[in-house]
Design an enzyme around this catalytic site. Structure first.
Site, PDB file in Angstrom:
ATOM      1  N   GLY A 102      16.382   1.217  21.517  1.00 19.58           N
ATOM      2  CA  GLY A 102      15.722   2.516  21.484  1.00 19.58           C
ATOM      3  C   GLY A 102      16.229   3.409  22.600  1.00 19.58           C
ATOM      4  O   GLY A 102      16.934   2.965  23.509  1.00 19.58           O
ATOM      5  N   VAL A 103      15.846   4.673  22.549  1.00 15.34           N
ATOM      6  CA  VAL A 103      16.359   5.653  23.506  1.00 15.34           C
ATOM      7  C   VAL A 103      15.991   5.282  24.944  1.00 15.34           C
ATOM      8  O   VAL A 103      16.842   5.289  25.838  1.00 15.34           O
ATOM      9  CB  VAL A 103      15.828   7.069  23.172  1.00 15.34           C
ATOM     10  CG1 VAL A 103      16.292   8.073  24.225  1.00 15.34           C
ATOM     11  CG2 VAL A 103      16.299   7.504  21.795  1.00 15.34           C
ATOM     12  N   ASP A 104      14.731   4.942  25.179  1.00 12.19           N
ATOM     13  CA  ASP A 104      14.266   4.714  26.548  1.00 12.19           C
ATOM     14  C   ASP A 104      14.978   3.536  27.211  1.00 12.19           C
ATOM     15  O   ASP A 104      15.512   3.662  28.316  1.00 12.19           O
ATOM     16  CB  ASP A 104      12.751   4.493  26.563  1.00 12.19           C
ATOM     17  CG  ASP A 104      11.993   5.644  25.934  1.00 12.19           C
ATOM     18  OD1 ASP A 104      12.531   6.762  25.924  1.00 12.19           O
ATOM     19  OD2 ASP A 104      10.873   5.430  25.446  1.00 12.19           O
ATOM     20  N   SER A 105      14.972   2.378  26.544  1.00  8.48           N
ATOM     21  CA  SER A 105      15.602   1.202  27.153  1.00  8.48           C
ATOM     22  C   SER A 105      17.110   1.378  27.264  1.00  8.48           C
ATOM     23  O   SER A 105      17.734   0.876  28.206  1.00  8.48           O
ATOM     24  CB  SER A 105      15.264  -0.064  26.357  1.00  8.48           C
ATOM     25  OG  SER A 105      15.854  -0.043  25.073  1.00  8.48           O
ATOM     26  N   SER A 106      17.711   2.107  26.324  1.00 11.78           N
ATOM     27  CA  SER A 106      19.159   2.346  26.373  1.00 11.78           C
ATOM     28  C   SER A 106      19.531   3.204  27.576  1.00 11.78           C
ATOM     29  O   SER A 106      20.500   2.915  28.291  1.00 11.78           O
ATOM     30  CB  SER A 106      19.629   3.027  25.083  1.00 11.78           C
ATOM     31  OG  SER A 106      19.386   2.218  23.955  1.00 11.78           O
TER      32      SER A 106
ATOM     33  N   CYS B 206      -7.973  28.915  34.482  1.00 10.08           N
ATOM     34  CA  CYS B 206      -9.275  28.748  33.812  1.00 10.08           C
ATOM     35  C   CYS B 206     -10.261  27.992  34.710  1.00 10.08           C
ATOM     36  O   CYS B 206     -10.770  28.551  35.663  1.00 10.08           O
ATOM     37  CB  CYS B 206      -9.092  28.073  32.453  1.00 10.08           C
ATOM     38  SG  CYS B 206      -8.430  29.220  31.225  1.00 10.08           S
TER      39      CYS B 206
ATOM     40  N   GLU C 189       0.430  28.599  30.220  1.00  9.03           N
ATOM     41  CA  GLU C 189       1.352  27.542  29.797  1.00  9.03           C
ATOM     42  C   GLU C 189       1.516  27.433  28.285  1.00  9.03           C
ATOM     43  O   GLU C 189       2.458  26.787  27.806  1.00  9.03           O
ATOM     44  CB  GLU C 189       0.906  26.186  30.375  1.00  9.03           C
ATOM     45  CG  GLU C 189      -0.366  25.604  29.780  1.00  9.03           C
ATOM     46  CD  GLU C 189      -1.641  26.105  30.444  1.00  9.03           C
ATOM     47  OE1 GLU C 189      -2.680  25.443  30.294  1.00  9.03           O
ATOM     48  OE2 GLU C 189      -1.608  27.170  31.097  1.00  9.03           O
TER      49      GLU C 189
ATOM     50  N   HIS D 282      -4.624  30.782  29.749  1.00  7.81           N
ATOM     51  CA  HIS D 282      -3.647  29.693  29.844  1.00  7.81           C
ATOM     52  C   HIS D 282      -2.225  30.233  29.742  1.00  7.81           C
ATOM     53  O   HIS D 282      -1.718  30.458  28.646  1.00  7.81           O
ATOM     54  CB  HIS D 282      -3.893  28.665  28.734  1.00  7.81           C
ATOM     55  CG  HIS D 282      -5.108  27.825  28.954  1.00  7.81           C
ATOM     56  ND1 HIS D 282      -5.097  26.708  29.764  1.00  7.81           N
ATOM     57  CD2 HIS D 282      -6.375  27.946  28.481  1.00  7.81           C
ATOM     58  CE1 HIS D 282      -6.309  26.174  29.780  1.00  7.81           C
ATOM     59  NE2 HIS D 282      -7.105  26.900  29.014  1.00  7.81           N
TER      60      HIS D 282
ATOM     61  N   SER E  97      15.984  -2.802  23.639  1.00  4.66           N
ATOM     62  CA  SER E  97      15.609  -2.783  22.228  1.00  4.66           C
ATOM     63  C   SER E  97      16.595  -1.996  21.382  1.00  4.66           C
ATOM     64  O   SER E  97      16.589  -2.099  20.163  1.00  4.66           O
ATOM     65  CB  SER E  97      14.216  -2.163  22.079  1.00  4.66           C
ATOM     66  OG  SER E  97      14.254  -0.787  22.431  1.00  4.66           O
TER      67      SER E  97
END
EC number: 6.3.5.2
Length: 513
Positions: A228-232, A86, A174, A172, A226
């Site tokens: 949570g997923v990210d810190s784990s 585009c 995508e 587009h 914490s």
């Protein structure tokens, strides 16, 4: 952004399209690593990154607007394949000597194109449905280019300079609405750029572990955990790389879901044999929150207090040089490109003190959320932990509307546990993006047995979404909702009414505070 030299890279340049992250994700789904960078990136930086291909994203601007985004035209002389989408196609046309003009009407929505190309459209039918979204249109293509697709509204739906391997599409590829969009991108990545598709989570782990070991050496790393997923995932990845050189601090602020604190210690402290310091700071947080009802003030107090508690504990540890954080690629994009816009401030617990003398380690800052989950599975983290519900940093503190008390927290904690149990039993945990209970500051009249009651109302929030930016309320079966409601009013003290939130985002947000 740091990257292994041998890794194939498709570089996406950002011109402000709402779909720019989607381009990057689509390419990664093909097993090819991709990064999104600002359009002002220098030629020297591009050469250093050594990409196999470059994609110019779409954008809301006109190429003729004053101050419209542009690139160094030298990009087209690097010998690297380029695909303009585009705005990216219009900019390519203008910079290489073609002509672009304002369309009489903005073209937005589905369109039918007729394609012909043995590169971009290889193996695809001539007639296909695509998604258009543009206000400029190409009226004359540059020298050396030819048309490879047209549509009823434009003679230049797609163009190519086969010799220089420069391509442009006026739609587009995508987005899901474009019928063969993924196939077109795959043709560009595999056929034109000659990528092999060897980027996997297994390879990512090997590369990251080696990078962590080289950087850390025999020094120590601190991680704020914490549950949570990210810190784990960050903690497990680091532990796999450096073992006991990692120390995690888990601040239990008393605003967690039922059994969450014990679960963190059991699953990660014992299950992965990690060194985790659990700080019971419930009284400290509750004292600070006493009498506070404004949601922004609550969030600020919780964030600041977390920082102070973490700082106190960190100061007790000696010889720590690094601080690990679970920064995601979306955070990097939002802070690192001029065209990025933050739709909503997130609920992350506030930043850590600037005067903490640590070097930062952010091992997942090249990954999107779904990729972090895949990484977690590859690292051996149990699926029920990897697929845990998103949980805001302030915890239940923003799911109790108004002033927070121990009694109110207990109502939310117990009702939320019931909701999660029923959703899991019904097999809906993967179908619903996020689900939780809230305690509005509302009491109502009810009858339980032969007695009149005047007790709390519990709200249920359950939404479906792809990325959390927009969402719709989940169409949970009535019988399931009835089961949840019945259990909450019968098993949770001081609740006599349950309501279901049927609002989409926008206009509402997913969380109530």
């Amino acid at each position: 952004m740091e990257m292994a030299k041998e890794q194939e890279l498709i570089l996406v340049l950002d011109f402000g399209s709402q779909y720019n992250q989607l381009i990057t994700r689509r390419i990664r789904e093909m097993g090819v690593y991709s990064e999104l960078h600002d359009h002002e990136i220098s030629i020297e930086e591009i050469k250093k990154m050594n990409p196999k291909g470059i994609i110019l994203s779409g954008g809301p601007n006109s190429v003729y607007e004053e101050g419209s985004f542009t690139i160094d035209p030298e990009i087209y002389n690097l010998g690297i394949p380029v695909l303009g989408i585009c705005y990216g196609m219009q900019l390519t046309t203008k910079l290489l000597g073609g002509k672009v003009e304002r369309a009489n009407e903005r073209e937005y929505g589905k369109a039918i194109i007729n394609a012909k190309s043995d590169e971009l459209f290889a193996g695809l039918p001539a007639e296909q449905t695509v998604w258009m979204s543009h206000s400029d249109k190409v009226i004359e293509i540059p020298e050396g280019f030819e048309v490879i697709a047209d549509s009823p509204s434009t003679d230049y739906a797609a163009i190519e300079d086969k010799k220089r391997r420069i391509y442009g599409v006026q739609f587009h590829p995508e987005v899901r609405h474009t019928e063969y969009g993924n196939d077109l991108l795959n043709n560009f990545v595999r056929r034109v750029c000659d990528c092999k598709g060897q980027w996997t989570m297994e390879n990512f782990i090997e590369i990251e572990i080696e990078k962590i070991r080289q950087r850390v050496g025999d020094r120590r790393v601190l991680c704020a955990m914490s549950g949570g997923v990210d810190s784990s995932v960050v903690a497990v990845l680091l532990h796999k790389a450096i073992g006991d050189q990692l120390t995690c601090i888990f601040v239990d602020h008393g605003l967690l879901r039922k059994g969450e604190g014990d679960m963190v210690m059991e699953q990660f402290g014992e299950g992965f044999n990690m060194n985790i310091i659990r700080v019971n700071a419930k009284d400290r947080f509750m004292n600070k929150l006493k009498g506070v009802s404004d949601p922004e003030q609550k969030r600020k107090i919780i964030g600041n207090e977390f920082v102070y508690v973490f700082d106190d504990e960190a100061s007790k540890l000696k010889g720590v040089d690094f601080l690990a954080q679970g920064t995601l690629y979306t955070d990097v994009i939002e802070s690192g490109t001029k065209t990025a816009q933050t739709i909503k401030s997130h609920h992350n617990v506030g930043g850590l003190p600037e005067d903490m003398e640590f070097e930062l380690i952010e091992p997942i800052n090249t990954l999107f959320k779904d990729e972090v989950r895949k990484l977690g599975i590859e690292l051996g983290i149990p699926e029920h932990l990897v697929w845990r519900q998103p949980f805001p940093g302030p915890g239940l503190g923003i799911r109790v509307l108004g002033e927070i008390t121990e009694d109110k927290l207990e109502i939310v904690r117990e009702s939320d546990a019931i909701l999660r149990q029923v959703i899991r039993e019904e097999g809906l945990e993967r179908e619903i993006w996020q689900y939780f209970t809230v305690l509005p500051n509302i009491q109502s009249v009810g009858v339980m047995g032969d007695y009149r009651t005047y007790d709390h109302t519990v709200g249920i929030r359950a939404v479906t979404s792809i990325d959390g930016m927009t969402s719709d309320f989940a169409r949970i079966d009535w019988e399931v909702l009835q089961k949840i409601s019945s259990r909450i009013v019968n098993e949770v003290d001081h609740v006599n009414r349950v309501v279901y939130d049927i609002t989409s985002k926008p206009p509402s947000t997913i969380e109530w505070e």
